[in-house]
Scaffold this motif. Structure first.
Motif, mmCIF file in Angstrom:
data_model
loop_
_atom_site.group_PDB
_atom_site.id
_atom_site.type_symbol
_atom_site.label_atom_id
_atom_site.label_comp_id
_atom_site.label_asym_id
_atom_site.label_seq_id
_atom_site.Cartn_x
_atom_site.Cartn_y
_atom_site.Cartn_z
ATOM 1 N N LEU A 244 52.445 6.501 -20.123
ATOM 2 C CA LEU A 244 51.524 5.707 -20.926
ATOM 3 C C LEU A 244 52.233 4.420 -21.326
ATOM 4 C CD1 LEU A 244 49.060 6.930 -23.611
ATOM 5 C CD2 LEU A 244 50.486 4.930 -24.064
ATOM 6 N N ILE A 245 51.589 3.281 -21.073
ATOM 7 C CA ILE A 245 52.167 1.960 -21.342
ATOM 8 C C ILE A 245 51.335 1.288 -22.418
ATOM 9 C CG2 ILE A 245 52.920 -0.215 -20.322
ATOM 10 C CD1 ILE A 245 52.514 1.158 -17.539
ATOM 11 N N GLU A 246 51.944 1.014 -23.561
ATOM 12 C CA GLU A 246 51.190 0.449 -24.684
ATOM 13 C C GLU A 246 51.706 -0.927 -25.088
ATOM 14 O OE1 GLU A 246 49.686 1.447 -29.245
ATOM 15 O OE2 GLU A 246 50.825 2.956 -28.125
ATOM 16 N N ALA A 247 50.763 -1.864 -25.216
ATOM 17 C CA ALA A 247 50.998 -3.184 -25.810
ATOM 18 C C ALA A 247 52.211 -3.897 -25.233
ATOM 19 C CB ALA A 247 51.110 -3.063 -27.328
ATOM 20 N N VAL A 248 52.119 -4.208 -23.946
ATOM 21 C CA VAL A 248 53.129 -5.034 -23.279
ATOM 22 C C VAL A 248 52.400 -6.128 -22.512
ATOM 23 C CG1 VAL A 248 54.690 -3.052 -23.023
ATOM 24 C CG2 VAL A 248 53.188 -3.701 -21.122
ATOM 25 N N PRO A 249 53.087 -7.221 -22.145
ATOM 26 C CA PRO A 249 52.437 -8.247 -21.335
ATOM 27 C C PRO A 249 51.902 -7.669 -20.031
ATOM 28 C CG PRO A 249 54.499 -9.069 -22.216
ATOM 29 C CD PRO A 249 54.463 -7.600 -22.519
ATOM 30 N N THR B 143 49.752 5.939 -14.266
ATOM 31 C CA THR B 143 50.038 5.144 -15.453
ATOM 32 C C THR B 143 48.752 4.995 -16.260
ATOM 33 O OG1 THR B 143 49.673 3.144 -14.141
ATOM 34 C CG2 THR B 143 51.958 3.852 -14.465
ATOM 35 N N ILE B 144 48.869 5.141 -17.570
ATOM 36 C CA ILE B 144 47.719 4.992 -18.454
ATOM 37 C C ILE B 144 47.983 3.795 -19.362
ATOM 38 C CG2 ILE B 144 46.276 6.072 -20.213
ATOM 39 C CD1 ILE B 144 46.133 7.480 -17.508
ATOM 40 N N GLY B 145 47.090 2.842 -19.358
ATOM 41 C CA GLY B 145 47.290 1.629 -20.129
ATOM 42 C C GLY B 145 46.515 1.611 -21.428
ATOM 43 N N ILE B 146 47.119 0.996 -22.433
ATOM 44 C CA ILE B 146 46.425 0.667 -23.683
ATOM 45 C C ILE B 146 47.037 -0.649 -24.147
ATOM 46 C CG2 ILE B 146 47.959 2.272 -24.944
ATOM 47 C CD1 ILE B 146 45.643 2.528 -27.027
ATOM 48 N N GLY B 147 46.321 -1.732 -23.862
ATOM 49 C CA GLY B 147 46.898 -3.045 -24.084
ATOM 50 C C GLY B 147 47.953 -3.350 -23.041
ATOM 51 N N ALA B 148 47.699 -2.981 -21.795
ATOM 52 C CA ALA B 148 48.694 -3.149 -20.726
ATOM 53 C C ALA B 148 48.101 -3.941 -19.560
ATOM 54 C CB ALA B 148 49.206 -1.781 -20.273
ATOM 55 N N GLY C 73 44.774 4.406 -15.182
ATOM 56 C CA GLY C 73 43.698 4.736 -16.104
ATOM 57 C C GLY C 73 43.898 4.007 -17.420
ATOM 58 N N GLN C 74 42.962 4.238 -18.335
ATOM 59 C CA GLN C 74 43.000 3.577 -19.628
ATOM 60 C C GLN C 74 42.747 4.592 -20.733
ATOM 61 O OE1 GLN C 74 43.759 0.318 -19.886
ATOM 62 N NE2 GLN C 74 43.819 0.079 -17.655
ATOM 63 N N VAL C 75 43.253 4.279 -21.929
ATOM 64 C CA VAL C 75 42.990 5.113 -23.105
ATOM 65 C C VAL C 75 42.736 4.201 -24.298
ATOM 66 C CG1 VAL C 75 45.423 5.340 -23.810
ATOM 67 C CG2 VAL C 75 43.770 7.104 -24.466
ATOM 68 N N LEU C 76 41.875 4.652 -25.198
ATOM 69 C CA LEU C 76 41.656 4.001 -26.479
ATOM 70 C C LEU C 76 41.550 5.075 -27.544
ATOM 71 C CD1 LEU C 76 38.945 1.223 -25.819
ATOM 72 C CD2 LEU C 76 41.375 0.875 -26.294
ATOM 73 N N VAL C 77 41.812 4.695 -28.781
ATOM 74 C CA VAL C 77 41.542 5.582 -29.912
ATOM 75 C C VAL C 77 40.027 5.618 -30.100
ATOM 76 C CG1 VAL C 77 41.822 5.909 -32.400
ATOM 77 C CG2 VAL C 77 43.766 5.168 -31.000
ATOM 78 N N VAL D 32 35.706 1.539 -17.169
ATOM 79 C CA VAL D 32 37.060 1.895 -16.733
ATOM 80 C C VAL D 32 37.041 2.244 -15.248
ATOM 81 C CG1 VAL D 32 38.888 3.625 -16.912
ATOM 82 C CG2 VAL D 32 37.920 2.632 -18.987
ATOM 83 N N LYS D 33 36.092 3.069 -14.850
ATOM 84 C CA LYS D 33 36.013 3.496 -13.449
ATOM 85 C C LYS D 33 35.793 2.306 -12.507
ATOM 86 C CE LYS D 33 36.102 8.075 -14.075
ATOM 87 N NZ LYS D 33 37.162 8.950 -13.501
ATOM 88 N N ALA D 34 35.009 1.324 -12.973
ATOM 89 C CA ALA D 34 34.692 0.156 -12.142
ATOM 90 C C ALA D 34 35.772 -0.909 -12.195
ATOM 91 C CB ALA D 34 33.354 -0.440 -12.583
ATOM 92 N N GLY D 35 36.804 -0.694 -13.022
ATOM 93 C CA GLY D 35 37.854 -1.690 -13.162
ATOM 94 C C GLY D 35 37.439 -2.897 -13.982
ATOM 95 N N GLN D 36 36.357 -2.758 -14.763
ATOM 96 C CA GLN D 36 35.855 -3.863 -15.582
ATOM 97 C C GLN D 36 36.474 -3.886 -16.977
ATOM 98 O OE1 GLN D 36 31.669 -2.974 -15.290
ATOM 99 N NE2 GLN D 36 31.416 -4.170 -13.422
ATOM 100 N N PHE D 37 37.034 -2.763 -17.394
ATOM 101 C CA PHE D 37 37.748 -2.702 -18.662
ATOM 102 C C PHE D 37 39.121 -2.125 -18.400
ATOM 103 C CE2 PHE D 37 39.356 -0.560 -22.421
ATOM 104 C CZ PHE D 37 39.262 -1.574 -23.364
ATOM 105 N N PRO D 38 40.174 -2.760 -18.911
ATOM 106 C CA PRO D 38 40.152 -3.935 -19.784
ATOM 107 C C PRO D 38 39.978 -5.241 -19.010
ATOM 108 C CG PRO D 38 42.403 -3.269 -19.369
ATOM 109 C CD PRO D 38 41.544 -2.246 -18.693
ATOM 110 N N GLY D 39 39.440 -6.254 -19.707
ATOM 111 C CA GLY D 39 39.352 -7.593 -19.153
ATOM 112 C C GLY D 39 40.558 -8.405 -19.566
ATOM 113 N N GLU D 40 40.605 -9.631 -19.113
ATOM 114 C CA GLU D 40 41.730 -10.509 -19.456
ATOM 115 C C GLU D 40 41.888 -10.660 -20.971
ATOM 116 O OE1 GLU D 40 44.165 -11.884 -17.838
ATOM 117 O OE2 GLU D 40 43.534 -11.135 -15.893
ATOM 118 N N GLU D 41 40.743 -10.668 -21.664
ATOM 119 C CA GLU D 41 40.786 -10.873 -23.115
ATOM 120 C C GLU D 41 41.415 -9.703 -23.859
ATOM 121 O OE1 GLU D 41 36.613 -9.180 -22.191
ATOM 122 O OE2 GLU D 41 38.193 -10.377 -21.228
ATOM 123 N N HIS D 42 41.590 -8.559 -23.172
ATOM 124 C CA HIS D 42 42.183 -7.372 -23.804
ATOM 125 C C HIS D 42 43.657 -7.211 -23.438
ATOM 126 C CE1 HIS D 42 37.800 -6.329 -23.145
ATOM 127 N NE2 HIS D 42 37.921 -6.361 -24.459
#
Length: 265
Positions: A179-184, A199-204, A210-214, A251-261
Protein backbone atom coordinates in the motif's frame (compact mmCIF):
# COMPACT_ATOMS: atom_id res chain seq x y z
CA UNK A 1 -16.24 -18.47 -1.75
CA UNK A 2 -14.18 -15.62 -0.29
CA UNK A 3 -11.81 -13.72 -2.58
CA UNK A 4 -8.19 -14.77 -1.97
CA UNK A 5 -4.82 -13.11 -2.40
CA UNK A 6 -4.33 -15.35 -5.45
CA UNK A 7 -7.52 -13.84 -6.95
CA UNK A 8 -6.15 -10.33 -6.39
CA UNK A 9 -2.82 -11.30 -7.95
CA UNK A 10 -4.65 -12.68 -10.99
CA UNK A 11 -6.60 -9.43 -11.26
CA UNK A 12 -3.33 -7.54 -11.35
CA UNK A 13 -1.94 -9.85 -14.03
CA UNK A 14 -5.08 -9.31 -16.14
CA UNK A 15 -4.87 -5.55 -15.69
CA UNK A 16 -8.13 -5.44 -13.72
CA UNK A 17 -8.08 -2.78 -11.03
CA UNK A 18 -8.69 -3.73 -7.40
CA UNK A 19 -11.34 -1.64 -5.61
CA UNK A 20 -10.74 -1.46 -1.86
CA UNK A 21 -12.40 0.56 0.90
CA UNK A 22 -12.01 0.66 4.65
CA UNK A 23 -14.80 -0.94 6.65
CA UNK A 24 -15.49 -1.32 10.35
CA UNK A 25 -18.91 -2.96 10.81
CA UNK A 26 -21.24 -5.61 9.46
CA UNK A 27 -23.83 -3.29 7.88
CA UNK A 28 -21.32 -1.32 5.82
CA UNK A 29 -19.54 -4.57 4.93
CA UNK A 30 -22.74 -5.94 3.40
CA UNK A 31 -23.39 -2.75 1.41
CA UNK A 32 -19.80 -2.51 0.16
CA UNK A 33 -19.64 -6.15 -0.90
CA UNK A 34 -22.96 -5.92 -2.74
CA UNK A 35 -21.71 -2.79 -4.51
CA UNK A 36 -18.75 -4.74 -5.92
CA UNK A 37 -15.86 -3.78 -3.64
CA UNK A 38 -13.14 -6.43 -3.99
CA UNK A 39 -11.32 -5.95 -0.68
CA UNK A 40 -12.18 -4.46 2.70
CA UNK A 41 -9.54 -2.93 4.97
CA UNK A 42 -10.27 -2.94 8.67
CA UNK A 43 -8.02 0.04 9.22
CA UNK A 44 -6.69 1.70 12.34
CA UNK A 45 -8.27 4.80 10.79
CA UNK A 46 -11.21 3.70 12.94
CA UNK A 47 -9.42 5.51 15.75
CA UNK A 48 -10.24 8.81 14.03
CA UNK A 49 -13.50 8.14 12.17
CA UNK A 50 -15.18 5.80 14.68
CA UNK A 51 -13.57 6.45 18.06
CA UNK A 52 -13.06 10.20 17.66
CA UNK A 53 -9.31 10.41 18.30
CA UNK A 54 -7.05 12.82 16.42
CA UNK A 55 -4.77 10.00 15.23
CA UNK A 56 -4.84 6.20 14.90
CA UNK A 57 -2.35 5.75 17.74
CA UNK A 58 -4.83 4.82 20.53
CA UNK A 59 -6.25 1.85 18.57
CA UNK A 60 -5.49 -1.55 20.09
CA UNK A 61 -5.16 -5.02 18.62
CA UNK A 62 -8.39 -5.92 20.43
CA UNK A 63 -10.16 -3.04 18.66
CA UNK A 64 -9.03 -4.26 15.24
CA UNK A 65 -9.93 -7.88 16.07
CA UNK A 66 -13.43 -6.85 17.21
CA UNK A 67 -14.12 -4.83 14.05
CA UNK A 68 -12.63 -7.58 11.86
CA UNK A 69 -15.12 -10.07 13.29
CA UNK A 70 -17.95 -7.61 12.59
CA UNK A 71 -16.85 -7.06 8.98
CA UNK A 72 -16.31 -10.78 8.36
CA UNK A 73 -19.91 -11.51 9.36
CA UNK A 74 -21.28 -8.89 6.98
CA UNK A 75 -19.13 -9.68 3.94
CA UNK A 76 -18.68 -13.40 3.26
CA UNK A 77 -16.99 -12.92 -0.14
CA UNK A 78 -14.73 -9.85 -0.06
CA UNK A 79 -11.02 -10.12 0.71
CA UNK A 80 -10.36 -8.98 4.29
CA UNK A 81 -7.22 -7.09 5.28
CA UNK A 82 -6.63 -5.94 8.87
CA UNK A 83 -4.27 -3.28 10.21
CA UNK A 84 -1.60 -4.03 12.76
CA UNK A 85 -2.07 -0.98 15.01
CA UNK A 86 0.63 1.13 16.63
CA UNK A 87 3.21 -0.78 18.72
CA UNK A 88 1.86 -4.22 17.78
CA UNK A 89 4.31 -4.94 14.93
CA UNK A 90 7.35 -2.83 15.84
CA UNK A 91 8.34 -5.36 18.50
CA UNK A 92 9.89 -8.82 18.48
CA UNK A 93 8.88 -11.03 15.54
CA UNK A 94 7.45 -13.58 17.98
CA UNK A 95 5.19 -11.02 19.66
CA UNK A 96 4.22 -9.59 16.29
CA UNK A 97 3.25 -13.09 15.17
CA UNK A 98 0.99 -13.51 18.21
CA UNK A 99 -0.72 -10.19 17.46
CA UNK A 100 -1.11 -11.00 13.78
CA UNK A 101 -2.49 -14.44 14.60
CA UNK A 102 -5.22 -12.80 16.69
CA UNK A 103 -6.36 -10.87 13.62
CA UNK A 104 -6.24 -13.94 11.40
CA UNK A 105 -8.36 -15.83 13.95
CA UNK A 106 -10.81 -12.92 13.89
CA UNK A 107 -11.30 -13.41 10.14
CA UNK A 108 -8.58 -11.41 8.38
CA UNK A 109 -6.80 -13.01 5.43
CA UNK A 110 -3.86 -10.62 5.57
CA UNK A 111 -2.37 -8.09 7.98
CA UNK A 112 -1.06 -4.66 7.02
CA UNK A 113 2.17 -3.40 8.59
CA UNK A 114 3.53 0.14 8.35
CA UNK A 115 7.22 0.79 7.89
CA UNK A 116 10.16 0.47 5.56
CA UNK A 117 13.11 -1.87 5.19
CA UNK A 118 13.50 -2.23 8.95
CA UNK A 119 10.25 -4.25 8.96
CA UNK A 120 11.53 -6.75 6.37
CA UNK A 121 12.80 -9.35 8.90
CA UNK A 122 9.49 -9.24 10.77
CA UNK A 123 7.50 -9.61 7.56
CA UNK A 124 9.65 -12.56 6.52
CA UNK A 125 9.06 -14.16 9.95
CA UNK A 126 5.29 -13.84 9.54
CA UNK A 127 5.15 -15.00 5.94
CA UNK A 128 7.18 -18.15 6.59
CA UNK A 129 4.64 -18.96 9.32
CA UNK A 130 1.61 -18.62 7.10
CA UNK A 131 0.50 -15.02 7.66
CA UNK A 132 0.23 -12.94 4.46
CA UNK A 133 1.39 -9.35 4.80
CA UNK A 134 0.63 -6.06 3.07
CA UNK A 135 3.46 -3.56 3.53
CA UNK A 136 2.47 0.11 3.97
CA UNK A 137 4.95 2.75 2.78
CA UNK A 138 5.01 6.49 2.08
CA UNK A 139 2.90 8.37 4.60
CA UNK A 140 2.65 6.01 7.55
CA UNK A 141 0.04 7.51 9.94
CA UNK A 142 1.36 5.61 12.96
CA UNK A 143 4.54 7.71 12.61
CA UNK A 144 2.60 10.97 12.57
CA UNK A 145 4.64 12.49 15.41
CA UNK A 146 7.96 11.58 13.83
CA UNK A 147 6.82 12.90 10.44
CA UNK A 148 5.52 16.13 11.95
CA UNK A 149 1.95 15.56 10.82
CA UNK A 150 0.06 13.93 7.96
CA UNK A 151 2.39 15.13 5.21
CA UNK A 152 3.23 13.96 1.70
CA UNK A 153 6.39 11.84 1.70
CA UNK A 154 9.08 11.47 -0.96
CA UNK A 155 9.34 14.98 -2.36
CA UNK A 156 12.98 15.04 -1.28
CA UNK A 157 15.20 13.02 -3.66
CA UNK A 158 16.90 11.07 -0.87
CA UNK A 159 13.61 10.24 0.85
CA UNK A 160 12.06 9.20 -2.47
CA UNK A 161 14.97 6.84 -3.15
CA UNK A 162 14.61 5.36 0.34
CA UNK A 163 10.90 4.71 -0.18
CA UNK A 164 11.64 2.97 -3.48
CA UNK A 165 14.38 0.92 -1.80
CA UNK A 166 11.94 0.06 1.00
CA UNK A 167 9.34 -1.19 -1.49
CA UNK A 168 11.86 -3.51 -3.14
CA UNK A 169 13.13 -4.82 0.22
CA UNK A 170 9.61 -5.44 1.50
CA UNK A 171 8.70 -7.37 -1.64
CA UNK A 172 11.82 -9.51 -1.24
CA UNK A 173 10.86 -10.18 2.38
CA UNK A 174 7.64 -11.81 1.19
CA UNK A 175 5.03 -9.04 1.32
CA UNK A 176 2.15 -10.05 -0.96
CA UNK A 177 0.88 -6.50 -1.45
CA UNK A 178 2.18 -2.95 -1.00
CA UNK A 179 0.00 0.00 0.00
CA UNK A 180 1.46 3.36 -1.10
CA UNK A 181 0.11 6.44 0.66
CA UNK A 182 0.58 10.14 -0.08
CA UNK A 183 3.66 10.24 -2.28
CA UNK A 184 4.32 12.09 -5.55
CA UNK A 185 2.78 10.34 -8.52
CA UNK A 186 6.16 10.00 -10.22
CA UNK A 187 7.51 8.07 -7.22
CA UNK A 188 4.44 5.84 -7.06
CA UNK A 189 4.85 5.09 -10.76
CA UNK A 190 8.46 4.05 -10.15
CA UNK A 191 7.41 1.72 -7.36
CA UNK A 192 4.70 0.15 -9.52
CA UNK A 193 7.28 -0.45 -12.27
CA UNK A 194 9.82 -1.97 -9.88
CA UNK A 195 7.70 -4.44 -7.90
CA UNK A 196 5.62 -7.37 -9.09
CA UNK A 197 3.13 -7.69 -6.24
CA UNK A 198 -0.17 -5.76 -6.34
CA UNK A 199 0.10 -2.11 -5.29
CA UNK A 200 -2.77 -0.24 -3.66
CA UNK A 201 -2.72 3.53 -3.91
CA UNK A 202 -4.16 6.23 -1.69
CA UNK A 203 -2.87 9.57 -2.84
CA UNK A 204 -0.34 7.79 -5.06
CA UNK A 205 -0.99 7.00 -8.75
CA UNK A 206 -3.73 5.70 -11.05
CA UNK A 207 -1.13 3.18 -12.26
CA UNK A 208 -1.35 1.28 -8.95
CA UNK A 209 -3.00 -2.14 -9.16
CA UNK A 210 -5.89 -0.79 -7.08
CA UNK A 211 -7.11 2.05 -4.92
CA UNK A 212 -8.36 2.48 -1.35
CA UNK A 213 -10.16 5.26 0.50
CA UNK A 214 -11.51 5.64 4.01
CA UNK A 215 -15.23 4.95 3.58
CA UNK A 216 -16.28 7.86 5.79
CA UNK A 217 -14.11 10.24 3.75
CA UNK A 218 -15.70 9.29 0.44
CA UNK A 219 -19.10 9.73 2.11
CA UNK A 220 -18.15 13.21 3.33
CA UNK A 221 -18.34 12.25 7.01
CA UNK A 222 -14.76 12.93 8.10
CA UNK A 223 -14.54 15.45 10.94
CA UNK A 224 -11.47 17.08 9.38
CA UNK A 225 -10.42 18.75 6.15
CA UNK A 226 -10.10 15.84 3.70
CA UNK A 227 -6.74 15.30 2.01
CA UNK A 228 -6.29 15.98 -1.69
CA UNK A 229 -6.75 12.36 -2.70
CA UNK A 230 -10.28 12.14 -1.28
CA UNK A 231 -13.27 12.48 -3.58
CA UNK A 232 -16.70 12.75 -1.89
CA UNK A 233 -18.54 10.35 -4.17
CA UNK A 234 -21.70 10.70 -2.06
CA UNK A 235 -22.17 14.23 -3.40
CA UNK A 236 -22.59 12.86 -6.92
CA UNK A 237 -25.15 10.21 -6.08
CA UNK A 238 -28.33 9.68 -4.12
CA UNK A 239 -27.31 6.97 -1.69
CA UNK A 240 -24.39 5.25 0.01
CA UNK A 241 -24.78 2.20 -2.21
CA UNK A 242 -24.76 4.34 -5.37
CA UNK A 243 -21.68 6.25 -4.13
CA UNK A 244 -19.79 3.00 -3.58
CA UNK A 245 -20.90 1.62 -6.96
CA UNK A 246 -19.64 4.82 -8.65
CA UNK A 247 -16.32 4.50 -6.82
CA UNK A 248 -15.94 0.89 -7.94
CA UNK A 249 -16.80 1.73 -11.55
CA UNK A 250 -14.33 4.60 -11.72
CA UNK A 251 -11.52 2.65 -10.08
CA UNK A 252 -12.10 -0.27 -12.44
CA UNK A 253 -12.16 2.08 -15.46
CA UNK A 254 -8.99 3.85 -14.36
CA UNK A 255 -10.89 7.14 -14.00
CA UNK A 256 -10.18 7.49 -10.29
CA UNK A 257 -7.89 8.87 -9.09
CA UNK A 258 -7.55 11.77 -11.51
CA UNK A 259 -4.66 14.19 -11.75
CA UNK A 260 -6.35 16.43 -9.20
CA UNK A 261 -6.10 13.63 -6.60
CA UNK A 262 -2.36 13.04 -7.09
CA UNK A 263 0.69 14.88 -5.76
CA UNK A 264 3.56 16.48 -7.66
CA UNK A 265 7.17 16.56 -6.60
Amino acid sequence: MRTSIVDLQLMQERGEKIAMLTCYDSSFARVLEQAGVDALLIGDSLGMVVQGHDSPLPVSIADIAYHTRCVARGAPKAFLLADMPFATAQISPEDTFRNAAELIRAGAQMVKIEGGSSMAPTISFLVTRGIPVCAHIGLTPQSVHQLGGFKVQGRNVAVAQQILTDAQALERSGASMILIEAVPRSLADQICAQVRVPTIGIGASPHCSGQVLVIYDMLGLGAYIPPRFVRPFIQETGSIAEAVELYVREVKAGQFPGEEHCYGV
